[in-house]
Design a protein around this motif. Structure first.
Motif, short mmCIF file in Angstrom:
data_model
loop_
_atom_site.label_atom_id
_atom_site.label_comp_id
_atom_site.label_asym_id
_atom_site.label_seq_id
_atom_site.Cartn_x
_atom_site.Cartn_y
_atom_site.Cartn_z
N VAL A 20 28.22 30.61 41.24
CA VAL A 20 29.21 31.40 40.81
C VAL A 20 28.65 32.77 40.15
CG1 VAL A 20 30.85 31.78 39.17
CG2 VAL A 20 31.03 29.64 40.65
N GLU A 21 27.40 32.46 39.30
CA GLU A 21 26.64 33.62 38.56
C GLU A 21 26.09 34.45 39.83
OE1 GLU A 21 27.06 34.65 35.42
OE2 GLU A 21 28.41 33.11 35.47
N GLU A 22 25.72 34.19 40.62
CA GLU A 22 25.06 34.85 41.83
C GLU A 22 25.98 35.58 42.45
OE1 GLU A 22 21.92 33.17 44.05
OE2 GLU A 22 21.15 31.92 42.41
N GLY A 33 37.44 44.97 40.61
CA GLY A 33 38.15 44.85 39.09
C GLY A 33 37.93 43.24 39.21
N GLU A 34 37.97 43.03 37.65
CA GLU A 34 37.80 41.48 37.25
C GLU A 34 38.72 40.56 38.08
OE1 GLU A 34 35.44 38.45 35.50
OE2 GLU A 34 35.24 40.78 35.58
N LYS A 35 39.79 40.90 38.24
CA LYS A 35 40.85 39.96 39.14
C LYS A 35 40.15 39.72 40.57
CE LYS A 35 45.57 39.48 40.54
NZ LYS A 35 47.01 40.03 40.58
N ASP A 36 39.75 40.76 41.16
CA ASP A 36 39.44 40.84 42.52
C ASP A 36 38.20 39.89 42.72
OD1 ASP A 36 41.46 42.37 43.47
OD2 ASP A 36 40.33 44.06 43.10
N ILE A 37 37.24 40.12 41.56
CA ILE A 37 36.04 39.44 41.84
C ILE A 37 36.02 37.99 41.41
CG2 ILE A 37 33.84 38.97 40.29
CD1 ILE A 37 33.83 41.89 39.71
N GLU A 38 37.17 37.66 40.59
CA GLU A 38 37.52 36.01 40.44
C GLU A 38 37.87 35.60 41.60
OE1 GLU A 38 36.61 34.26 37.81
OE2 GLU A 38 35.66 35.88 37.20
N ARG A 42 36.50 32.71 43.94
CA ARG A 42 37.05 31.18 44.34
C ARG A 42 37.18 30.99 45.83
NH1 ARG A 42 40.90 33.05 40.38
NH2 ARG A 42 42.26 33.98 41.94
N GLU A 43 37.16 32.08 46.66
CA GLU A 43 37.14 31.79 47.97
C GLU A 43 35.74 31.49 48.54
OE1 GLU A 43 38.71 35.21 50.07
OE2 GLU A 43 40.53 35.48 48.67
N CYS A 44 34.84 32.07 47.98
CA CYS A 44 33.49 31.71 48.34
C CYS A 44 32.98 30.29 47.87
CB CYS A 44 32.31 32.61 47.66
SG CYS A 44 32.31 34.41 48.27
N VAL A 45 33.67 29.71 46.78
CA VAL A 45 33.22 28.33 46.27
C VAL A 45 34.00 27.66 47.30
CG1 VAL A 45 33.83 26.75 44.58
CG2 VAL A 45 32.70 28.93 43.89
N TRP A 46 35.03 28.02 47.70
CA TRP A 46 36.05 26.91 48.48
C TRP A 46 35.22 27.01 50.00
CZ3 TRP A 46 38.50 27.96 53.10
CH2 TRP A 46 39.22 27.32 53.82
N LEU A 47 34.71 27.86 50.39
CA LEU A 47 34.09 27.97 51.58
C LEU A 47 32.66 27.16 51.76
CD1 LEU A 47 34.33 31.51 52.73
CD2 LEU A 47 35.28 29.68 54.07
#
Length: 56
Positions: A20-22, A33-38, A42-47
């Motif tokens: 997540v940090e990377e 924006g922060e919302k878009d980053i979050e 989430r999508e990357c973690v899901w993948l």
């Protein structure tokens, strides 16, 4: 982001907190924006979970 995810696939498992940090670090370069980053994180973690590459 896709290229970075493939790199993780080659190296094996990764801890979620480190991943997540990377991902956030990479995305900060794109002036999102922060919302878009979050949402992207989430999508990357899901993948990565789908591929079985994240340790919980």
């Amino acid at each position: 982001m896709t290229g970075h995810l493939h790199d993780y696939g080659r190296t094996g498992f990764v801890r979620k907190d480190k991943f997540v940090e990377e991902v956030k670090s990479v995305l900060e370069d794109y002036n999102l924006g922060e919302k878009d980053i979050e949402e992207a994180v989430r999508e990357c973690v899901w993948l990565m979970r789908k591929e079985g590459l994240i340790k919980r």
